[in-house]
Each structure stands twice: as C-alpha cells, then as structure tokens.
Design a protein around this motif. Structure first.
Motif, PDB file in Angstrom:
ATOM      1  N   VAL A 167     101.556  39.026  -0.518  1.00 18.70           N
ATOM      2  CA  VAL A 167     100.138  39.922  -0.814  1.00 18.70           C
ATOM      3  C   VAL A 167      99.178  39.106  -0.296  1.00 18.70           C
ATOM      4  CG1 VAL A 167      98.647  40.986  -2.450  1.00 18.70           C
ATOM      5  CG2 VAL A 167     101.036  40.970  -3.177  1.00 18.70           C
ATOM      6  N   ILE A 168      98.224  40.072   0.513  1.00 23.32           N
ATOM      7  CA  ILE A 168      96.917  39.406   0.907  1.00 23.32           C
ATOM      8  C   ILE A 168      95.891  40.097   0.440  1.00 23.32           C
ATOM      9  CG2 ILE A 168      95.408  39.195   2.925  1.00 23.32           C
ATOM     10  CD1 ILE A 168      97.973  39.076   4.931  1.00 23.32           C
ATOM     11  N   SER A 169      94.972  39.398  -0.223  1.00 19.96           N
ATOM     12  CA  SER A 169      93.817  39.972  -1.021  1.00 19.96           C
ATOM     13  C   SER A 169      92.648  39.857  -0.223  1.00 19.96           C
ATOM     14  CB  SER A 169      93.694  39.083  -2.427  1.00 19.96           C
ATOM     15  OG  SER A 169      92.558  39.638  -2.871  1.00 19.96           O
ATOM     16  N   ALA A 170      91.988  40.884   0.271  1.00 16.37           N
ATOM     17  CA  ALA A 170      90.847  40.850   0.828  1.00 16.37           C
ATOM     18  C   ALA A 170      89.829  41.660   0.371  1.00 16.37           C
ATOM     19  CB  ALA A 170      91.405  41.244   2.401  1.00 16.37           C
ATOM     20  N   VAL A 171      89.252  41.292  -0.683  1.00 18.72           N
ATOM     21  CA  VAL A 171      88.497  42.141  -1.712  1.00 18.72           C
ATOM     22  C   VAL A 171      86.874  41.909  -1.728  1.00 18.72           C
ATOM     23  CG1 VAL A 171      90.324  43.081  -2.933  1.00 18.72           C
ATOM     24  CG2 VAL A 171      89.337  41.085  -3.599  1.00 18.72           C
ATOM     25  N   GLY A 172      86.398  41.213  -0.464  1.00 15.84           N
ATOM     26  CA  GLY A 172      85.332  41.145  -0.554  1.00 15.84           C
ATOM     27  C   GLY A 172      84.920  39.358  -0.430  1.00 15.84           C
ATOM     28  N   ILE A 173      83.727  39.058  -0.768  1.00  7.55           N
ATOM     29  CA  ILE A 173      83.288  37.630  -0.583  1.00  7.55           C
ATOM     30  C   ILE A 173      82.422  37.221  -1.569  1.00  7.55           C
ATOM     31  CG2 ILE A 173      83.717  37.269   1.922  1.00  7.55           C
ATOM     32  CD1 ILE A 173      80.690  37.227   2.249  1.00  7.55           C
ATOM     33  N   VAL A 174      82.122  36.078  -2.035  1.00  6.82           N
ATOM     34  CA  VAL A 174      81.536  35.426  -3.232  1.00  6.82           C
ATOM     35  C   VAL A 174      80.434  34.513  -2.385  1.00  6.82           C
ATOM     36  CG1 VAL A 174      81.319  34.267  -5.406  1.00  6.82           C
ATOM     37  CG2 VAL A 174      83.173  35.759  -4.687  1.00  6.82           C
ATOM     38  N   GLY A 175      79.259  34.559  -2.662  1.00  3.97           N
ATOM     39  CA  GLY A 175      78.480  33.597  -2.002  1.00  3.97           C
ATOM     40  C   GLY A 175      78.451  32.202  -2.694  1.00  3.97           C
ATOM     41  N   ASN A 176      78.567  31.070  -1.700  1.00  3.61           N
ATOM     42  CA  ASN A 176      78.434  29.801  -2.226  1.00  3.61           C
ATOM     43  C   ASN A 176      77.129  29.500  -2.784  1.00  3.61           C
ATOM     44  OD1 ASN A 176      81.196  29.413  -1.483  1.00  3.61           O
ATOM     45  ND2 ASN A 176      80.487  29.181   0.724  1.00  3.61           N
ATOM     46  N   GLU A 214      58.217  27.961  -1.706  1.00  5.72           N
ATOM     47  CA  GLU A 214      57.531  27.759  -0.401  1.00  5.72           C
ATOM     48  C   GLU A 214      58.482  26.616   0.358  1.00  5.72           C
ATOM     49  OE1 GLU A 214      53.440  25.731   1.256  1.00  5.72           O
ATOM     50  OE2 GLU A 214      53.757  25.782  -0.929  1.00  5.72           O
ATOM     51  N   GLY A 215      58.741  27.034   1.681  1.00  4.65           N
ATOM     52  CA  GLY A 215      59.467  25.849   2.444  1.00  4.65           C
ATOM     53  C   GLY A 215      61.014  26.119   2.181  1.00  4.65           C
ATOM     54  N   LEU A 216      61.356  26.995   1.303  1.00  2.00           N
ATOM     55  CA  LEU A 216      62.777  27.237   1.420  1.00  2.00           C
ATOM     56  C   LEU A 216      63.405  28.660   1.813  1.00  2.00           C
ATOM     57  CD1 LEU A 216      65.335  26.067   0.156  1.00  2.00           C
ATOM     58  CD2 LEU A 216      64.861  26.869  -1.998  1.00  2.00           C
ATOM     59  N   TYR A 217      64.430  28.707   2.501  1.00  2.70           N
ATOM     60  CA  TYR A 217      64.882  29.647   3.076  1.00  2.70           C
ATOM     61  C   TYR A 217      66.471  29.791   3.091  1.00  2.70           C
ATOM     62  CZ  TYR A 217      60.566  29.501   5.672  1.00  2.70           C
ATOM     63  OH  TYR A 217      59.035  29.452   6.164  1.00  2.70           O
ATOM     64  N   ALA A 218      66.880  30.934   2.856  1.00  5.62           N
ATOM     65  CA  ALA A 218      68.224  31.301   2.980  1.00  5.62           C
ATOM     66  C   ALA A 218      68.786  32.235   4.099  1.00  5.62           C
ATOM     67  CB  ALA A 218      68.914  31.841   1.452  1.00  5.62           C
ATOM     68  N   ILE A 219      69.797  31.849   4.827  1.00  4.01           N
ATOM     69  CA  ILE A 219      70.110  32.807   5.701  1.00  4.01           C
ATOM     70  C   ILE A 219      71.862  32.789   5.577  1.00  4.01           C
ATOM     71  CG2 ILE A 219      68.406  31.821   7.403  1.00  4.01           C
ATOM     72  CD1 ILE A 219      70.471  30.111   8.765  1.00  4.01           C
ATOM     73  N   GLY A 220      72.192  33.988   6.410  1.00  8.40           N
ATOM     74  CA  GLY A 220      73.810  34.231   6.724  1.00  8.40           C
ATOM     75  C   GLY A 220      74.326  34.791   5.427  1.00  8.40           C
ATOM     76  N   ASP A 221      75.558  34.613   5.366  1.00  5.67           N
ATOM     77  CA  ASP A 221      76.339  35.186   3.932  1.00  5.67           C
ATOM     78  C   ASP A 221      75.746  34.927   2.871  1.00  5.67           C
ATOM     79  OD1 ASP A 221      78.094  35.963   6.215  1.00  5.67           O
ATOM     80  OD2 ASP A 221      79.922  35.007   5.587  1.00  5.67           O
ATOM     81  N   ILE A 222      75.074  33.813   2.482  1.00  8.74           N
ATOM     82  CA  ILE A 222      74.621  33.678   1.175  1.00  8.74           C
ATOM     83  C   ILE A 222      73.397  34.418   0.780  1.00  8.74           C
ATOM     84  CG2 ILE A 222      72.961  31.726   1.903  1.00  8.74           C
ATOM     85  CD1 ILE A 222      73.790  30.313  -0.698  1.00  8.74           C
ATOM     86  N   ALA A 223      72.896  35.159   2.032  1.00  8.27           N
ATOM     87  CA  ALA A 223      71.632  35.750   1.705  1.00  8.27           C
ATOM     88  C   ALA A 223      71.909  37.455   1.680  1.00  8.27           C
ATOM     89  CB  ALA A 223      70.399  35.388   3.066  1.00  8.27           C
TER      90      ALA A 223
END
Length: 463
Positions: free
Chosen positions: A264-273, A302-311
């Motif tokens: 079985v391969i489970s591919a039911v989405g992702i969870v941010g780290n 201020e000065g803190l950004y989040a990019i990519g999958d976590i965002a």
C-alpha cells in the motif's frame, strides 16, 4: 557570542537555497541552516528522483512498443534495484550541486536543527554543539512531509510513504495507492507500467481532483486502458496487516469492500514542518500545520518570512523558488510583485502527462467570467502521430469580453514542457489575438496550443 548575518535561511530545499543565492547576489551576508540534506525533499526524495524512476518506466513502456516503430526488442525486462540506483544517483548529483552553489556564492552553510529563540535570533544544534546566530531577517523554508492518517500509518514493509516507494524493498505485485493527487498517480503510473496490478482509491469524485474535470476524465480513461483500477468517492477505512499481505477495508456508496494487496502506498497529502521552530512563541499564526502569511510571505512578525510548502498551497518547488527570490529582493529593498497562485503551473508526470495553469472551466464560471473554451486533440497533430502519441488534448479558457487567457489545461505526451508557453502568455497579459498572431513552428506539439486558441473562437484549422 552570536554570529551576525543580514539573513538567516532555515531549510535548504528549492525555496531556501534559491532565496539564499539571490540574497547573496544582492550583497547580503547570508547563512543557510539544513538539518538533513542540501536540496531538501524535492531534490532528494521528491520531484527529481521520481522523474528518474518515471523515465525508466517510460523507456520500458516504449520498448514493449518497439514493433510499432519497425524495431525489434526481445527479452524485455528490468532490474528494480538498478532502476532505483539510477534514481538515487541523479538525486545525489543534484544535491551535491546545491552544496557547490552555496560555496560559489559565499553562503555559510550550517548542518543542524534550527530554532527561533527570539526576534532575529536562531539557535542551531549541530554535531559539534550549539551555534547562535542573529540577523535582521529570517526566512523559514522548512517544507513539509507526508500526512499519515490514523490506522494507515506507514511501516516501510507493507505500507509505504513516498520515501519508501522511491527505494522499494521489493517490487509490488498487487498495489493499492491511496490518493490520486500528483504524488499518488505518479507512483501508480510507475509501478503499473512495470507490471504491478494497481488500484487507486480517491476520496473525491474524480482522480487528479485539482485539475479541470475534462482533463481528469480523459486521464482516467487512459489509466484504465493501461490496466489500473480506479475507485472514486471511496475511502480506505482501515488496513489489516498480515504476513506479506494487507486487507484494505474500502468504503464506497455506503458499502465496505475488503480487498487484499501486498503493498500500500499512502499519498493523502502533506503536513507542514512547523514543530520545534519556536514560531508560536514569537506570535506566528499556524493554520492546519501551515504558517499564515501575507502576499509577500510575511508572517506578521517583523523581519520573519515563510516560503514554500510550509506557507501553504500550491505545494510546488517552483512556487517555493519564486517566493524565495521575491523575499530576498524585498529584504534587499527592491520593488517586488507578490506571487499569484493562479499563475503557477502544475505538472503531473504520469502517463499521459498532465499540466495546467490558471483557472479551470468550472472555476472561471464560478468566478463569474463569461468564457470561451477551445480544445484540440493530439490526434489532429502531425508531430503527435509521428511520435506514436495520438492520445491527448489541449484546452484553453478565455475571458469572452477581454480575450484574456484565464486558464490552460493539457493531457498527453510532453505537456509538462508545453505548459510554459501559456505561463509566459499569462505573465505578459496576452490576449487571444496575440496568441493567434504568433507563428508556431511545424511540425511540433506546440501547434496544438495555437489550434486550441483558434478553436475557442471557432477558427481551428486542422480539426
């Protein structure tokens, strides 16, 4: 004593490492922190190694069609270990390339686990102890991992995540894939082509649910023709694990069916780290494992950004990279434009390939646009027939009032390469007239892009 930088980047995936490079190009003293491997999931366990596997299955498929092309190929087979070895080699090469780019751009690289201990303060646990660093700006690009549902957890033996599927302990004979998004359908395509009896279960009403409904339906027909079993509006309620087998309880239309598989391969989405980073302590909002950001990837701190999958969505490497460049330029004081999710192309490398950008026909209608829709089939294209790839379609959606290209959707050979033409068109705010006046080279698959535009205005020539 903390080391001072202009920018700290946490995570060296396609978002983080690209942000670091652009920042260094702009003269910012930059450090990048990575806990596992340069290039992140994309290069090591995602985009790249999966494409290497899929290329092997594509060549294997073509070998079986040798007779169609006037060729002879006897004793066709494969060595799954050799296929995997090639895939891992490709990933290793590219991961090493990222490390080289860090050195070339004079970016400090620290391998370890990062935590934000205050505004502009990061503490990194390394093999040699703890390293403290400060910067006016911090970019969090820690990516995501596979979502695991209760009762369907991976064990690496009978039940796999994408990581296990990339380095399989054996070749599955009877395979169940849970989820038909890009990850699920790519692995289903790979293993099905190599001979696994493959069943795909999708909780939504169609496979590839984020794609245009017409494209999903076309792709499903091709998958079924290739021997896949597709179960839509179905849910895997539980898995009974035995010796060398799994019994899946699959519910559809109120009834539960028990089916047996060896893998079985489970591919039911992702969870941010998002765990262990100290984000909440700084007042960062997290919604369903993803950092809440504004259109410029700002977190509200201020000065803190989040990019990519976590965002958040779309969870695509090229979206992460583009955000990385935008944020680096913003930090350096450049005038930047926010990344528009609807302008980012999605590509799925199953057989046939699927690619899209912009709004689907249904979404365009839902948003209130008066639309014109064009379609052109691969069977009407000389290059597609010459390639032996006559199954496919290009679909375009236009604003009937302004001629704006609202969306483009494709299924068929090499559409993941073709889609960029429409991406550029949308970026340049192209109208149907511009696309009609463009001269497309012959013979190419790209001519179908032209014909689809013409068809939206009842002017198609070759169909």
């Amino acid at each position: 004593m903390a080391t001072q930088y202009d920018l700290i980047v946490i995570g060296a995936g396609p978002g983080g490492y690209v942000a670091a490079i652009r920042a260094a190009q702009l003269g910012l003293k930059t450090v990048i922190v990575e806990r596992e491997h340069m290039g992140g999931i994309c290069l090591n366990w995602g985009c790249i190694p999966t494409k290497a596997l899929l290329r092997s299955s594509e060549v294997f498929h073509l070998m079986h069609r040798a007779k169609e092309f006037g060729l002879k190929a006897d004793g066709i087979g494969y060595d799954i270990d050799a296929v995997v070895k090639r895939s891992r080699g490709v990933a290793k090469q590219l991961s090493g390339g990222v490390a080289h780019l860090m050195k070339k751009n004079k970016i400090t690289t620290v391998m370890g686990e990062a935590k934000l201990t205050g505004k502009g303060k990061v503490s990194v646990k390394t093999d040699k102890g703890t390293e403290e660093m400060t910067a006016k700006n911090v970019i969090v690009a820690t990516g995501a991992r596979a979502r695991e549902l209760p009762g369907l957890e991976a064990d690496g033996d009978l039940v796999w995540t994408y990581k296990h599927a990339l380095v399989p302990p054996r070749m599955p004979k009877k395979l169940l894939v849970i989820g038909s998004g890009a990850i699920g359908i790519e692995f289903a395509s790979f293993y099905n082509t190599l001979g696994a009896d493959t069943t795909v279960v999708e909780v939504m009403d169609r496979v590839l649910p984020v794609e245009d409904a017409e494209i999903s339906a076309f792709a499903k027909k091709q998958f079924v023709k290739q021997g896949m079993k597709i179960m839509e509006k179905s849910t895997v309620k539980k898995l009974d694990r035995g010796k060398g087998k799994v019994t899946a309880h699959i519910e559809a239309n109120g009834k539960v069916e028990k089916l047996e598989f060896d893998t079985v391969i489970s591919a039911v989405g992702i969870v941010g780290n998002v765990e262990g980073l100290g984000l909440e302590d700084l007042g960062v909002k997290i919604d369903r494992t993803h950092v809440v950001t504004d259109e410029y990837c700002g977190t509200g701190v201020e000065g803190l950004y989040a990019i990519g999958d976590i965002a958040g969505a779309p969870w695509l490497a090229h979206k992460a990279s583009h955000e990385g460049v935008m944020v680096a330029e913003k930090i350096a004081g450049k005038h930047v434009h926010p990344v528009k999710p609807e302008s980012i192309a999605g590509c799925t490398y199953c057989h046939p390939q699927v690619a899209s950008v912009g709004y689907s026909e249904a979404k365009a209608k839902e948003l209130g646009f008066d639309i014109k829709v064009g379609r052109f089939p691969f069977i009407g294209n000389g290059k597609a027939i010459a390639l032996g790839e006559p199954e496919g379609m290009v679909k375009t959606v236009f604003n009937a009032k302004t001629g704006e290209l609202l969306g483009a959707h494709m299924v068929g050979a090499e559409v993941t390469e073709l889609i960029q033409g429409y991406v550029v068109g949308r970026q340049l705010e192209t109208t149907e007239e511009d696309l009609m006046h463009a001269v497309f080279p012959h013979p190419t698959l790209s001519e179908m892009m032209h014909e689809s535009v013409l068809d939206a205005y009842d002017r198609a020539i070759h169909y």
